[in-house]
Write a protein that holds these residues in place. Sequence first.
Motif, PDB file in Angstrom:
ATOM      1  N   ASP A   1      31.992   7.769  -1.899  1.00  0.00           N
ATOM      2  CA  ASP A   1      32.447   7.834  -0.512  1.00  0.00           C
ATOM      3  C   ASP A   1      33.723   7.039  -0.262  1.00  0.00           C
ATOM      4  OD1 ASP A   1      30.643   9.523   1.050  1.00  0.00           O
ATOM      5  OD2 ASP A   1      29.096   8.103   0.439  1.00  0.00           O
TER       6      ASP A   1
ATOM      7  N   CYS B   1      26.573  12.541   7.153  1.00  0.00           N
ATOM      8  CA  CYS B   1      26.867  11.941   5.855  1.00  0.00           C
ATOM      9  C   CYS B   1      25.647  12.003   4.945  1.00  0.00           C
ATOM     10  CB  CYS B   1      27.297  10.487   6.026  1.00  0.00           C
ATOM     11  SG  CYS B   1      28.839  10.278   6.934  1.00  0.00           S
TER      12      CYS B   1
ATOM     13  N   SER C   1      25.163   9.813   2.117  1.00  0.00           N
ATOM     14  CA  SER C   1      24.681   8.461   1.812  1.00  0.00           C
ATOM     15  C   SER C   1      25.371   7.386   2.627  1.00  0.00           C
ATOM     16  CB  SER C   1      24.863   8.161   0.318  1.00  0.00           C
ATOM     17  OG  SER C   1      26.241   8.135  -0.013  1.00  0.00           O
TER      18      SER C   1
ATOM     19  N   ASN D   1      27.210   5.578   6.063  1.00  0.00           N
ATOM     20  CA  ASN D   1      26.786   5.420   7.450  1.00  0.00           C
ATOM     21  C   ASN D   1      27.934   5.591   8.433  1.00  0.00           C
ATOM     22  OD1 ASN D   1      24.052   4.765   6.796  1.00  0.00           O
ATOM     23  ND2 ASN D   1      24.741   2.721   6.175  1.00  0.00           N
TER      24      ASN D   1
ATOM     25  N   CYS E   1      33.198  10.769   5.140  1.00  0.00           N
ATOM     26  CA  CYS E   1      32.194  10.617   4.091  1.00  0.00           C
ATOM     27  C   CYS E   1      31.951  11.965   3.438  1.00  0.00           C
ATOM     28  CB  CYS E   1      30.890  10.081   4.679  1.00  0.00           C
ATOM     29  SG  CYS E   1      30.113  11.275   5.815  1.00  0.00           S
TER      30      CYS E   1
ATOM     31  N   LYS F   1      26.150  16.262   3.683  1.00  0.00           N
ATOM     32  CA  LYS F   1      24.832  16.522   3.110  1.00  0.00           C
ATOM     33  C   LYS F   1      24.948  17.232   1.761  1.00  0.00           C
ATOM     34  CE  LYS F   1      22.643  14.938   6.756  1.00  0.00           C
ATOM     35  NZ  LYS F   1      21.927  13.650   6.716  1.00  0.00           N
ATOM     36  N   HIS F   2      24.131  16.794   0.800  1.00  0.00           N
ATOM     37  CA  HIS F   2      24.156  17.344  -0.552  1.00  0.00           C
ATOM     38  C   HIS F   2      23.371  18.652  -0.607  1.00  0.00           C
ATOM     39  CE1 HIS F   2      24.540  17.236  -4.896  1.00  0.00           C
ATOM     40  NE2 HIS F   2      23.252  17.525  -4.985  1.00  0.00           N
TER      41      HIS F   2
ATOM     42  N   SER G   1      22.333   8.457  -9.721  1.00  0.00           N
ATOM     43  CA  SER G   1      22.371   8.173  -8.287  1.00  0.00           C
ATOM     44  C   SER G   1      23.740   8.495  -7.721  1.00  0.00           C
ATOM     45  CB  SER G   1      22.030   6.705  -8.023  1.00  0.00           C
ATOM     46  OG  SER G   1      22.243   6.380  -6.662  1.00  0.00           O
TER      47      SER G   1
ATOM     48  N   THR H   1      25.106   7.081  -5.315  1.00  0.00           N
ATOM     49  CA  THR H   1      25.774   5.834  -4.928  1.00  0.00           C
ATOM     50  C   THR H   1      26.122   4.963  -6.134  1.00  0.00           C
ATOM     51  OG1 THR H   1      23.626   4.773  -4.598  1.00  0.00           O
ATOM     52  CG2 THR H   1      24.648   5.806  -2.676  1.00  0.00           C
TER      53      THR H   1
END
Length: 490
Positions: free
Chosen positions: A80, A189, A191, A193, A197, A200-201, A265, A267
């Motif tokens: 992000d 978003c 992941s 906030n 960003c 949605k995946h 992950s 992130t």
Amino acid sequence: MKSITRARWGVGVACLALVLGGTTAAQANLSGSAFEGNDGNLVVNTPGNLDWANVPGRHTGIDRPTGQTDNSFGQGTKEDNAAVTVVTGAIPPNKNDLTRFYEASEQASNGDIFLYLGWERLVNIGNANLDFEINQSATTGFTGTASGPLALNRTAGDLLVTYDFGGSGTPTLGLNFWVTSATGSASDCFSANALPCWGKHVTLGSTTAEGAVNAATVSEPIAGGTLTTGLFGEASINLTAAGVFPAGVCEAFGTAFAKSRSSSSFTAELKDFIAPIAVNISNCGSITINKVTQNEPVPGTQSFAYTTSSNLTPSSFTLNNAGSRTYTKLGSGTYSVTEGAQSAPWSFVSLTCDTASGVTITGQQASIALGAGQNVTCTYTNSFTKAQPTVATTQDLIPNDNFILSAGLGTPTGSITFNLYAPSDSTCSGTPAYTQTVTVNGNATYSTTNSAFHATTEGTWRWASSYTGDAYNLPASSACGVERFTIANS
């Protein structure tokens, strides 16, 4: 020209499990595509299909050699983050040291846009977690030698293709769209906030995407040599079915790069990357002019036959090539048949007569001694070969563009400036070849009225247009080359 306020989403795509083949055996391609995107190799298995060895429009990204000169994302950079840091040094093998990636795209006969992606890495560590970022506009300074802070140039609707492989079986492919305040809210978003960003995946289903990682040693026909197990992966995606190209909306992506994550992950920290390369993934209209020279068939000979008698009536004949045949009495009962002068492009081939007795032929003349009641037919054959002219063509286009202004507050005012850049200016940073400013009065479609400027230079011409904004509305602009056309001679 797309609306400046149009939301870009792919969340309507069904989140289906991706059922793919992770072996090198040939399997069915995506419907509408001839590309073998799930066989885990780079060569064609089924005649008539496409693979990396022969796919048209293939683009290649090559990483810097591993070691102290290789660069990567550092200081905890994550997906992000548009503000990233590039560091120089060795990339640990357990962080997926990428070596090269491939990209190609095509529009199928039904209009669907297909994207093909491939990657290679230095060491097989089992699992592979990497992403392909596909942007509409290039990031200045983002090259293979980049180092230090860098701001990625992302535009609403940019793509992130995720590729996660657990070390065996099949990879999982996913898609995210870049979201800004103009196209969504923080709740959109995946992941993060806050905006901007990655949205949605979406996990791509087997009717939309396929992929594989090589389960055995395969040949590398592009770079040369071979790739042992787990060093190559590929994917094929129907971008239209994935919602990237909504009906009636022009989308164009001009740059792509590959990067690895430290884990599955989303992130996880980003590690190695291969700097962006220029691509052309688009459903926008284009103008391509091709010049073809057609060779005409060479005609055969043309024959003219005449029957003479002792009274030689008539005394002369006119041929199609404007020559003439004249019979002249040489003496008692003896006559000559001579073809007159040729006129271009005709040339003499032969002169024959149908009787051997009493006929003497020398070159273009036949001397004939006629007997009582004797008739003779002499055939003169001439021909010509069609010339091959030298041709040259030049393109001459009068370009125009549209700008759709919508969702403005109140009755928008201000102006819109249309700029058209010549093929030599791929970044739309120089002086426009053509520019026009129109006055804005409300939400509407505004168009150029060019009737004098002619685009003749070969190559890709790019539009970049902007709205000034007013007291109630912010400025807005289109990215360089979102609208473009190509003039090509071939």
